[in-house]
Design an enzyme around this catalytic site. Structure first.
Site, PDB file in Angstrom:
ATOM      1  N   ASN A  65      62.245 -21.609 -27.546  1.00 38.75           N
ATOM      2  CA  ASN A  65      62.208 -21.445 -28.679  1.00 38.75           C
ATOM      3  C   ASN A  65      63.768 -22.919 -29.447  1.00 38.75           C
ATOM      4  O   ASN A  65      64.482 -22.448 -29.568  1.00 38.75           O
ATOM      5  CB  ASN A  65      62.654 -20.431 -29.564  1.00 38.75           C
ATOM      6  CG  ASN A  65      63.298 -20.341 -31.204  1.00 38.75           C
ATOM      7  OD1 ASN A  65      62.064 -20.475 -31.341  1.00 38.75           O
ATOM      8  ND2 ASN A  65      63.659 -18.736 -31.347  1.00 38.75           N
TER       9      ASN A  65
ATOM     10  N   LYS B  35      63.308 -23.587 -32.189  1.00 38.24           N
ATOM     11  CA  LYS B  35      64.331 -23.217 -33.684  1.00 38.24           C
ATOM     12  C   LYS B  35      63.609 -24.168 -34.678  1.00 38.24           C
ATOM     13  O   LYS B  35      63.135 -24.851 -34.813  1.00 38.24           O
ATOM     14  CB  LYS B  35      65.608 -23.286 -33.378  1.00 38.24           C
ATOM     15  CG  LYS B  35      65.708 -21.795 -32.909  1.00 38.24           C
ATOM     16  CD  LYS B  35      66.818 -20.687 -33.247  1.00 38.24           C
ATOM     17  CE  LYS B  35      67.338 -19.511 -31.842  1.00 38.24           C
ATOM     18  NZ  LYS B  35      67.869 -18.803 -32.133  1.00 38.24           N
TER      19      LYS B  35
ATOM     20  N   HIS C 181      61.210 -12.665 -35.006  1.00 44.56           N
ATOM     21  CA  HIS C 181      62.554 -13.182 -34.076  1.00 44.56           C
ATOM     22  C   HIS C 181      63.479 -12.202 -35.375  1.00 44.56           C
ATOM     23  O   HIS C 181      63.158 -12.062 -36.221  1.00 44.56           O
ATOM     24  CB  HIS C 181      62.167 -14.287 -34.318  1.00 44.56           C
ATOM     25  CG  HIS C 181      63.562 -15.551 -33.438  1.00 44.56           C
ATOM     26  ND1 HIS C 181      64.731 -15.138 -34.262  1.00 44.56           N
ATOM     27  CD2 HIS C 181      63.971 -15.845 -32.200  1.00 44.56           C
ATOM     28  CE1 HIS C 181      65.989 -15.868 -32.542  1.00 44.56           C
ATOM     29  NE2 HIS C 181      65.182 -16.014 -32.071  1.00 44.56           N
TER      30      HIS C 181
ATOM     31  N   GLU D  31      66.001 -14.394 -35.991  1.00 45.38           N
ATOM     32  CA  GLU D  31      66.048 -14.815 -37.643  1.00 45.38           C
ATOM     33  C   GLU D  31      65.391 -14.232 -38.722  1.00 45.38           C
ATOM     34  O   GLU D  31      65.396 -14.913 -39.897  1.00 45.38           O
ATOM     35  CB  GLU D  31      66.683 -15.888 -36.919  1.00 45.38           C
ATOM     36  CG  GLU D  31      68.026 -16.500 -36.222  1.00 45.38           C
ATOM     37  CD  GLU D  31      67.848 -17.364 -35.061  1.00 45.38           C
ATOM     38  OE1 GLU D  31      66.861 -18.213 -35.100  1.00 45.38           O
ATOM     39  OE2 GLU D  31      68.288 -17.716 -33.918  1.00 45.38           O
TER      40      GLU D  31
ATOM     41  N   GLU E 204      65.710  -9.180 -27.238  1.00 46.46           N
ATOM     42  CA  GLU E 204      66.690  -9.380 -27.550  1.00 46.46           C
ATOM     43  C   GLU E 204      67.671  -9.173 -28.545  1.00 46.46           C
ATOM     44  O   GLU E 204      67.563  -9.166 -29.768  1.00 46.46           O
ATOM     45  CB  GLU E 204      65.598 -11.231 -28.571  1.00 46.46           C
ATOM     46  CG  GLU E 204      64.854 -11.795 -27.885  1.00 46.46           C
ATOM     47  CD  GLU E 204      64.873 -13.154 -28.359  1.00 46.46           C
ATOM     48  OE1 GLU E 204      65.500 -14.011 -27.771  1.00 46.46           O
ATOM     49  OE2 GLU E 204      64.631 -13.926 -29.701  1.00 46.46           O
TER      50      GLU E 204
ATOM     51  N   GLY F 255      72.672 -16.920 -29.090  1.00 46.80           N
ATOM     52  CA  GLY F 255      73.716 -18.241 -29.756  1.00 46.80           C
ATOM     53  C   GLY F 255      74.735 -17.968 -29.677  1.00 46.80           C
ATOM     54  O   GLY F 255      75.486 -18.571 -30.341  1.00 46.80           O
TER      55      GLY F 255
ATOM     56  N   SER G 110      71.265 -15.885 -24.779  1.00 44.56           N
ATOM     57  CA  SER G 110      72.325 -16.896 -24.527  1.00 44.56           C
ATOM     58  C   SER G 110      71.841 -17.178 -22.431  1.00 44.56           C
ATOM     59  O   SER G 110      72.859 -17.423 -21.660  1.00 44.56           O
ATOM     60  CB  SER G 110      73.759 -15.983 -24.687  1.00 44.56           C
ATOM     61  OG  SER G 110      74.021 -16.418 -25.798  1.00 44.56           O
TER      62      SER G 110
HETATM   63  C1  PEP Z   1      66.268 -16.976 -29.447  1.00 43.76           C
HETATM   64  O1  PEP Z   1      66.471 -17.793 -30.235  1.00 43.76           O
HETATM   65  O2  PEP Z   1      65.377 -16.474 -29.133  1.00 43.76           O
HETATM   66  C2  PEP Z   1      67.649 -17.504 -28.105  1.00 43.76           C
HETATM   67  C3  PEP Z   1      67.524 -15.888 -26.876  1.00 43.76           C
HETATM   68  O3  PEP Z   1      68.676 -18.178 -28.421  1.00 43.76           O
HETATM   69  P1  PEP Z   1      69.792 -18.336 -27.233  1.00 43.76           P
HETATM   70  O4  PEP Z   1      69.426 -18.551 -26.354  1.00 43.76           O
HETATM   71  O5  PEP Z   1      70.984 -19.803 -27.422  1.00 43.76           O
HETATM   72  O6  PEP Z   1      70.851 -17.116 -27.093  1.00 43.76           O
END
Ligand code: PEP
Length: 268
Positions: free
Chosen positions: A11, A13, A101, A103, A173, A179, A218
């Site tokens: 992703n 973003k 998601h 976000e 998630e 992040g 992460s």
């Molecule tokens: C995400 O935004 O779906 C995500 C998993 O981000 P990150 O890998 O940066 O934690």
């Protein structure tokens, strides 16, 4: 016996304009072609404006990477300024669309009902929804992880008219892991994935055994293999690490190595 192929989605973003996207996906295609990653399904989710360019590179490089959209409208067409319909994405070659998601939930007020309508629109438009669920740090501390996951997944599945496990992906998630550099442990990821599969058994019945449940938060090349080692985790949704072709290839390689070393491909 059912099989679940591992799936790794990147992703991007709100990163990379279409010129940067062409560079990134060209390098990714080269790296993936040189890596031993057979048996792993891979996809990338660039911003909408990059989809056409990324798709052209993937076609020219003849590399098997699916096109993913980060979001789509719950509406099919009409007076909805600024929205992008699933049929438009499908026409561009998009296979998967993220639905809900964290976000989008947090910054754009997507509630469970909107996620459900979006997932239904994704299916109607011919793409596969990747329904994202996950608890916040507070919810986890309050011991409400399962309650939140169950509510989010039940709502999303409730919006679908027929629930076909092959046309659905679920991504666990945890919001606190996104992040932050603080990934869930493989044990926590497995507990959540197994719980979600159990919840999916309600509407899907035995089909839940064919449902792919991803982990995201992460992930990098160092922890990818460990995170997909448990039985119920069928792949990864990757944010930050997908912005580097080298790091994302390391994640995909980690998954491929794990499946190979455990001789669990295809997995039950
Ligand atoms: C995400 O935004 O779906 C995500 C998993 O981000 P990150 O890998 O940066 O934690």
């Amino acid at each position: 016996m059912t099989s679940r192929r591992p799936l790794v989605l990147g992703n991007w973003k709100l990163n990379c304009d279409h010129v940067q996207a062409v560079h990134l996906v060209t390098e990714l295609a080269l790296r993936l072609r040189g890596a031993d990653v057979g048996g792993v399904d891979v996809g990338v989710a660039p911003p909408f404006t990059d989809l056409r360019s990324v798709s052209s590179v993937l076609e020219a490089e003849q590399v098997d990477v699916a096109l993913v959209a980060q979001h789509a409208s719950e509406h099919d067409e009409g007076a909805f300024t600024g929205e992008v319909a699933v049929s438009m994405l499908h026409r561009l070659g998009v296979t998967y669309v993220l639905a809900g998601h964290s976000e989008r939930r947090r910054y754009f007020h997507m509630d469970d009902e909107t996620v459900a309508r979006t997932a239904a629109a994704v299916r109607r438009g011919g793409c596969v929804p990747v329904v994202c669920v996950g608890e916040t740090a507070d919810e986890r501390e309050e011991g409400r992880t399962e309650e939140v996951l169950e509510r989010q997944l039940r709502a999303a599945l409730g919006g679908l008219d027929d629930v076909d496990a092959e046309r659905l992906v679920v991504a666990y998630e945890p919001v606190w892991a996104i992040g932050t550099g603080q990934s869930a442990t493989p044990e926590d990821a497995e507990a959540a994935a197994s719980f979600l599969r159990g919840v999916a058994k309600g509407p899907l019945g035995d089909g839940a055994d064919r449902l792919r449940v991803l982990y995201g938060g992460s992930v990098d090349g160092d922890n990818a293999g460990d995170l997909v080692a448990p039985d119920d985790v069928d792949g990864l949704l990757v944010g930050g690490a997908s912005l580097s072709a080298q790091a994302f290839t390391a994640v995909v390689t980690g998954v491929a190595d794990c499946y190979r070393s455990r001789a669990r491909s295809p997995r039950r």
